[in-house]
Design an enzyme around this catalytic site. Structure first.
Site, short mmCIF file in Angstrom:
data_model
loop_
_atom_site.label_atom_id
_atom_site.label_comp_id
_atom_site.label_asym_id
_atom_site.label_seq_id
_atom_site.Cartn_x
_atom_site.Cartn_y
_atom_site.Cartn_z
N ASN A 91 17.24 9.82 39.71
CA ASN A 91 17.34 10.81 40.78
C ASN A 91 18.38 11.89 40.49
OD1 ASN A 91 17.34 11.85 43.61
ND2 ASN A 91 19.38 10.93 43.57
N SER A 144 10.22 18.01 40.36
CA SER A 144 10.25 19.04 41.39
C SER A 144 8.99 19.88 41.29
CB SER A 144 11.47 19.94 41.17
OG SER A 144 11.38 21.10 41.99
N TYR A 157 16.09 25.95 35.86
CA TYR A 157 15.77 24.81 36.73
C TYR A 157 14.27 24.49 36.62
CZ TYR A 157 15.44 21.69 40.69
OH TYR A 157 15.20 20.59 41.47
N THR A 192 18.45 18.84 51.97
CA THR A 192 19.45 17.88 51.47
C THR A 192 20.63 18.73 50.99
OG1 THR A 192 18.71 18.04 49.18
CG2 THR A 192 17.59 16.38 50.54
C1 8X3 Z 1 13.71 21.51 44.66
C2 8X3 Z 1 12.50 22.26 45.04
O1 8X3 Z 1 11.51 24.54 45.51
O2 8X3 Z 1 13.87 24.28 45.92
O3 8X3 Z 1 13.52 20.81 43.49
O4 8X3 Z 1 13.06 24.38 43.65
S1 8X3 Z 1 12.76 23.93 45.00
#
Ligand code: 8X3
Length: 258
Positions: A91, A144, A157, A192
């Site tokens: 996680n 994600s 990311y 979160t």
């Molecule tokens: C998180 C989802 O859409 O904020 O992993 O990138 S987002």
């Protein structure tokens, strides 16, 4: 009529990044069943606070997932009744910043690779031999929607979560014949501490992400993790992509001249 569909119960679950957000919700979900847990975090105080709030048999481990020696030490000193890990929930991870790539902080960009990919590889590589030896196990990675859908400011990311997706699938290919399952859970917008961390503590910016809409909650993700983990051993969920009903897809952008 009650269902007679038989389910699986993991006997020892290792959860990384378990003191906040999704991780805490995973701990609480498995605690409801009294599942044995190894709870990982980087902050001993937060770990102890979580420990006070749960009833199940559990073992706390405190280390930085970037520190291979610390992981090895911790795994080699697990109490005897916590050595049969049959579910690893990867996680830990997260995003840093939402600036355009050419303006983003270099240290943040490189940290995201460490946090989301290098750490994931290290812990999985170190836990996997035990599962292979026991011919029993399940790795659930927290990916994600960013691994599937690029968005402005997402660059690294999105890339690291895409890595998590392909790593999960290829790992599964390697594990043929071992009885080990691999699942990638791909949440969309979920409220979160994710955004507070992304914006380095800027609560206002983080709140704006979730304003006037109904995002997913950590409990929603916990339920999908729990469901994937508790299906009978012959069922492997490759991936689950979930979004809030109020989040969907934008059209492709077209730049117009003039
Ligand atoms: C998180 C989802 O859409 O904020 O992993 O990138 S987002």
């Amino acid at each position: 009529m009650a269902s007679n569909y038989s389910s699986y119960t993991p006997s020892c679950v290792f959860i990384t990044g378990a003191t906040g957000g999704f991780g805490k919700a995973f701990v609480e979900r498995f605690d409801q069943d009294g599942t044995k847990l190894i709870i990982h975090g980087r902050n001993q105080e937060k770990l102890e606070e979580l420990s006070q709030a749960i009833q199940c048999d559990h073992h706390l481990v405190c280390f930085d997932l970037a520190d291979k020696a610390a992981i090895e030490k911790s795994l080699s000193s697990l109490p005897k009744n916590f050595q049969d890990i049959d579910l690893l929930i990867n996680n830990a991870g997260g995003a840093l910043g939402l600036d355009k790539f050419h303006e983003a902080d270099m240290a943040d960009l490189l940290s995201m690779i460490d946090m989301n990919n290098k750490s994931l590889i290290q812990i999985t590589r170190l836990v996997m031999p035990m599962m292979v030896k026991n011919k029993k196990g399940h790795v659930i990675n927290i990916g994600s929607i960013a691994g599937n859908w690029p968005y402005p400011g997402g660059h690294v990311y999105c890339a690291v979560k895409s890595f998590v997706k392909q790593f999960s699938l290829a790992l599964r290919a390697d594990l043929e014949g071992t009885n080990i399952r691999v699942t990638n859970i791909e949440p969309g917008m979920a409220e979160t501490p994710f955004s507070v961390n992304r914006f380095k503590g800027d609560e206002k910016k983080a709140e704006a992400v979730y304003a006037k809409t109904t995002p997913l909650t950590a409990d929603d993700i916990a339920e999908s993790v729990y469901w994937s983990a508790c299906l009978p051993a012959h069922v492997n969920i490759n991936s689950i992509e979930l979004m809030p009903t109020q989040q969907s897809f934008a059209a492709l952008k077209v730049e117009r001249n003039g």
